[in-house]
Design an enzyme around this catalytic site. Structure first.
Site, PDB file in Angstrom:
ATOM      1  N   ALA A   1      59.297 -60.132  52.158  1.00  0.00           N
ATOM      2  CA  ALA A   1      60.383 -60.125  51.489  1.00  0.00           C
ATOM      3  C   ALA A   1      61.128 -61.532  51.869  1.00  0.00           C
ATOM      4  CB  ALA A   1      61.621 -59.138  51.919  1.00  0.00           C
TER       5      ALA A   1
ATOM      6  N   GLY B   1      50.856 -96.962  49.273  1.00  0.00           N
ATOM      7  CA  GLY B   1      49.449 -97.115  48.574  1.00  0.00           C
ATOM      8  C   GLY B   1      48.474 -96.341  49.787  1.00  0.00           C
TER       9      GLY B   1
ATOM     10  N   GLU C   1      66.791 -71.205  52.041  1.00  0.00           N
ATOM     11  CA  GLU C   1      67.849 -70.818  51.603  1.00  0.00           C
ATOM     12  C   GLU C   1      68.001 -70.564  49.990  1.00  0.00           C
ATOM     13  OE1 GLU C   1      71.514 -72.085  53.344  1.00  0.00           O
ATOM     14  OE2 GLU C   1      70.369 -72.309  55.269  1.00  0.00           O
TER      15      GLU C   1
ATOM     16  N   THR D   1      64.266 -63.366  56.456  1.00  0.00           N
ATOM     17  CA  THR D   1      62.873 -63.459  55.799  1.00  0.00           C
ATOM     18  C   THR D   1      61.960 -62.481  56.383  1.00  0.00           C
ATOM     19  OG1 THR D   1      63.325 -65.678  54.935  1.00  0.00           O
ATOM     20  CG2 THR D   1      60.920 -64.823  54.942  1.00  0.00           C
ATOM     21  N   GLU D   2      61.114 -61.799  55.686  1.00  0.00           N
ATOM     22  CA  GLU D   2      59.974 -60.977  56.233  1.00  0.00           C
ATOM     23  C   GLU D   2      58.860 -61.444  55.519  1.00  0.00           C
ATOM     24  OE1 GLU D   2      61.414 -57.097  55.692  1.00  0.00           O
ATOM     25  OE2 GLU D   2      63.050 -57.288  57.141  1.00  0.00           O
TER      26      GLU D   2
HETATM   27  C1  LIG Z   1      60.972 -74.518  57.092  1.00  0.00           C
HETATM   28  C2  LIG Z   1      61.338 -73.158  56.499  1.00  0.00           C
HETATM   29  C3  LIG Z   1      62.500 -72.722  57.419  1.00  0.00           C
HETATM   30  C4  LIG Z   1      62.906 -71.247  57.227  1.00  0.00           C
HETATM   31  N1  LIG Z   1      64.096 -70.872  57.916  1.00  0.00           N
HETATM   32  C5  LIG Z   1      64.407 -69.702  57.629  1.00  0.00           C
HETATM   33  C6  LIG Z   1      65.459 -69.010  58.434  1.00  0.00           C
HETATM   34  O1  LIG Z   1      65.904 -69.596  59.474  1.00  0.00           O
HETATM   35  N2  LIG Z   1      65.865 -67.590  58.336  1.00  0.00           N
HETATM   36  C7  LIG Z   1      65.341 -67.084  57.447  1.00  0.00           C
HETATM   37  O2  LIG Z   1      65.533 -65.685  57.107  1.00  0.00           O
HETATM   38  N3  LIG Z   1      64.244 -67.285  56.396  1.00  0.00           N
HETATM   39  C8  LIG Z   1      63.929 -68.741  56.654  1.00  0.00           C
HETATM   40  N4  LIG Z   1      62.894 -69.065  55.812  1.00  0.00           N
HETATM   41  C9  LIG Z   1      62.288 -68.511  54.889  1.00  0.00           C
HETATM   42  C10 LIG Z   1      62.621 -69.099  53.249  1.00  0.00           C
HETATM   43  O3  LIG Z   1      64.149 -68.628  53.213  1.00  0.00           O
HETATM   44  C11 LIG Z   1      61.697 -68.078  52.244  1.00  0.00           C
HETATM   45  O4  LIG Z   1      60.720 -68.933  52.623  1.00  0.00           O
HETATM   46  C12 LIG Z   1      62.216 -68.496  50.981  1.00  0.00           C
HETATM   47  O5  LIG Z   1      63.298 -67.616  50.708  1.00  0.00           O
HETATM   48  C13 LIG Z   1      61.035 -68.086  49.969  1.00  0.00           C
HETATM   49  O6  LIG Z   1      60.662 -66.855  50.226  1.00  0.00           O
HETATM   50  P1  LIG Z   1      58.987 -66.755  50.292  1.00  0.00           P
HETATM   51  O7  LIG Z   1      58.566 -67.932  51.058  1.00  0.00           O
HETATM   52  O8  LIG Z   1      58.488 -65.444  50.829  1.00  0.00           O
HETATM   53  O9  LIG Z   1      58.522 -67.092  48.870  1.00  0.00           O
HETATM   54  P2  LIG Z   1      58.504 -66.092  47.499  1.00  0.00           P
HETATM   55  O10 LIG Z   1      59.483 -65.130  47.540  1.00  0.00           O
HETATM   56  O11 LIG Z   1      57.049 -65.258  47.533  1.00  0.00           O
HETATM   57  O12 LIG Z   1      58.282 -67.019  46.364  1.00  0.00           O
HETATM   58  C14 LIG Z   1      57.144 -67.642  45.946  1.00  0.00           C
HETATM   59  C15 LIG Z   1      57.329 -68.384  44.863  1.00  0.00           C
HETATM   60  O13 LIG Z   1      57.619 -67.458  43.649  1.00  0.00           O
HETATM   61  C16 LIG Z   1      59.135 -68.004  43.304  1.00  0.00           C
HETATM   62  N5  LIG Z   1      59.609 -66.777  42.729  1.00  0.00           N
HETATM   63  C17 LIG Z   1      59.841 -65.855  43.357  1.00  0.00           C
HETATM   64  N6  LIG Z   1      60.848 -64.725  43.052  1.00  0.00           N
HETATM   65  C18 LIG Z   1      61.254 -65.158  41.836  1.00  0.00           C
HETATM   66  C19 LIG Z   1      61.975 -64.972  40.523  1.00  0.00           C
HETATM   67  N7  LIG Z   1      62.663 -63.836  40.573  1.00  0.00           N
HETATM   68  N8  LIG Z   1      61.941 -65.898  39.566  1.00  0.00           N
HETATM   69  C20 LIG Z   1      61.360 -66.854  39.478  1.00  0.00           C
HETATM   70  N9  LIG Z   1      60.375 -67.410  40.768  1.00  0.00           N
HETATM   71  C21 LIG Z   1      60.294 -66.822  41.592  1.00  0.00           C
HETATM   72  C22 LIG Z   1      59.390 -68.741  44.284  1.00  0.00           C
HETATM   73  O14 LIG Z   1      60.433 -69.509  43.545  1.00  0.00           O
HETATM   74  C23 LIG Z   1      58.385 -69.506  44.763  1.00  0.00           C
HETATM   75  O15 LIG Z   1      58.027 -70.593  44.353  1.00  0.00           O
HETATM   76  C24 LIG Z   1      62.446 -70.571  56.113  1.00  0.00           C
HETATM   77  C25 LIG Z   1      61.339 -71.411  55.432  1.00  0.00           C
HETATM   78  C26 LIG Z   1      60.928 -72.484  55.691  1.00  0.00           C
HETATM   79  C27 LIG Z   1      59.678 -72.979  54.803  1.00  0.00           C
END
Ligand SMILES: Cc1cc2nc3c(=O)[nH]c(=O)nc-3n(C[C@H](O)[C@H](O)[C@H](O)COP(=O)(O)OP(=O)(O)OC[C@H]3O[C@@H](n4cnc5c(N)ncnc54)[C@H](O)[C@@H]3O)c2cc1C
Length: 395
Positions: free
Chosen positions: A138, A347, A371, A134-135
């Site tokens: 991205a 509550g 994930e 994750t970035e």
């Molecule tokens: C506690 C925690 C631990 C984590 N650990 C790791 C880790 O160890 N390694 C790692 O690489 N990452 C990690 N992550 C990152 C995690 O994988 C991402 O947060 C996740 O993939 C969602 O990406 P985003 O937060 O950028 O949300 P976004 O991709 O910006 O999405 C935002 C919203 O838009 C929706 N959305 C996005 N694209 C679409 C689409 N095509 N169609 C419909 N809806 C869509 C999503 O469902 C979401 O509700 C972690 C995150 C958390 C919260």
């Protein structure tokens, strides 16, 4: 399908229960109250090592790989559920090669297994590894990562930023997903081992989280971070140009049933606490309360069965992409419902912020994010349903 629990697995589950009650739950509560992850030198981690955990499933140099290097998937899902029942954050904080291990086992060269998994054979101290996809720009769209890897002589130079990476600042090495050419999308993605202390790897910042405070989710930067060419996962002779992205997607696919099992564990804990609270406060006399508790128990049972089916398919070496998404989408939702029901029954007590259900309520949310969000799981299942290509990838 046979999900019968034999005597050996029953004993392992009972041992996990006893360990969970004695060590895991208290450690998780300690971190939650402190509002920060347990430090690597916390005595809890030494106890984990002492009971033989925190090790690799790699059998060691020259040893024949076991058919299921991790034991049966079904067994490991039941154990993952039990651990999360006591504290899911601690489950992730536990030392070991973690999420990237499977990618190294399946794609790594013999030399890479020895170098990166070898120290986890009989660790002299708690050791961690992690996977960074994750970035800031991205998340769900994993094909959009912008961290670059540029070939320079017999090295690669990595530049970019990662965020929310579990255990990153304490990891011996991070498997960093990067692109050889951002204009080429997923085809140009590769994974690189970046060892702690490599110049250019830095800027570690532990993120603030609403729940799961026991483990660190950390952002970091790579600035002209130079790694030897042999740190490219699998080496350069890999046949498939898409191996980098496909391997990452397989990692997530294998991880989804584990997250689902964790979610079932959190949901079970919430249901048990809610039932105990309702009992203690005379709420069980109300048929509506009983009805809602029963519905919750039934949904948790369904989620667990979906989860075990995904694991059973994996054990049978059959495709399980739909089942992996289905169990994760279902279990994460049910865990949130179970914790929300518990909060409702509490509550005003829930509003105080010192009841276990309130913690579980905060912990459960991430099960729907990590994930691949619930929405992304539904995208994957719908694509499969209508016969579109399966790689609608998401971290
Ligand atoms: C506690 C925690 C631990 C984590 N650990 C790791 C880790 O160890 N390694 C790692 O690489 N990452 C990690 N992550 C990152 C995690 O994988 C991402 O947060 C996740 O993939 C969602 O990406 P985003 O937060 O950028 O949300 P976004 O991709 O910006 O999405 C935002 C919203 O838009 C929706 N959305 C996005 N694209 C679409 C689409 N095509 N169609 C419909 N809806 C869509 C999503 O469902 C979401 O509700 C972690 C995150 C958390 C919260």
């Amino acid at each position: 399908m046979d999900f019968a629990i034999d005597a050996e697995l029953r004993a392992r589950l009972e041992a996990a229960r006893a360990w969970g009650a004695a060590e895991v739950r208290p450690a998780g509560l300690e971190a939650d109250r402190a509002g920060k992850p347990l430090p690597p030198e916390h005595p809890y981690f030494a106890k984990v090592l002492a009971r033989g955990e925190g090790r690799t499933h790699w059998p060691g140099p020259g040893a024949a790989p076991r058919k299921h290097a991790r034991g049966s998937t079904v067994a490991s899902l039941l154990l993952a559920e039990e651990l999360a029942y006591w504290d899911r954050g601690i489950g992730v904080a536990n030392p070991g090669p973690g999420l990237p291990e499977q990618a190294v086992l399946t794609q790594g060269s013999d030399a890479q297994k020895e170098r990166f998994l070898g120290p986890f054979l009989a660790p002299d101290r708690p050791r961690w590894a992690c996977f960074a996809m994750t970035e800031p720009g991205a998340g769900s769209d994993a094909a959009a990562i912008r961290t670059t890897a540029r070939r320079d002589g017999d090295t690669f130079v990595l530049d970019g930023a990662k965020c929310f990476i579990g255990n990153a600042s304490r990891a011996d090495w991070i498997l960093v997903q990067a692109t050889l050419d951002p204009s080429k999308g997923r085809e140009a993605q590769r994974a690189f081992f970046v060892e702690r202390g490599t110049p250019g790897l830095g800027g570690f910042k532990i993120e603030k989280k609403m729940g799961l405070k026991a483990y660190e989710s950390t952002s970091f930067t790579l600035e002209r971070c130079r790694v030897p060419a042999e740190n490219l996962l699998g080496g350069e002779s890999r046949g498939s140009a898409r191996a980098g992205f496909s391997t990452a997607m397989r990692t997530f696919n294998a991880g989804r049933p584990v997250i689902a099992a964790n979610a079932v564990g959190i949901g079970r804990a919430a249901l048990d606490e809610a039932r105990a609270f309702a009992h203690a406060h005379g709420l069980l006399r109300d048929a509506r309360v009983r009805d809602r508790l029963e519905l919750c128990a039934r949904k948790l049972r369904v989620a667990r069965l979906l989860c075990l089916r995904a694991g059973w398919l994996a054990d049978a070496e059959r495709p399980n992409i739909v089942e992996a998404s289905m169990c994760k989408a279902t279990a994460a939702q049910v865990a949130q419902e179970a914790t929300a029901l518990g909060m409702e029954l509490l509550g005003a007590v829930g509003g105080r912020g010192d009841h276990l259900i309130e913690k579980l309520y905060r912990d459960a949310k991430a099960m729907d994010i990590v994930e691949g969000t619930g929405q992304i799981q539904r995208v994957i299942m719908a694509r499969q349903l209508v016969g579109l290509p399966k790689d609608a990838g998401a971290a």
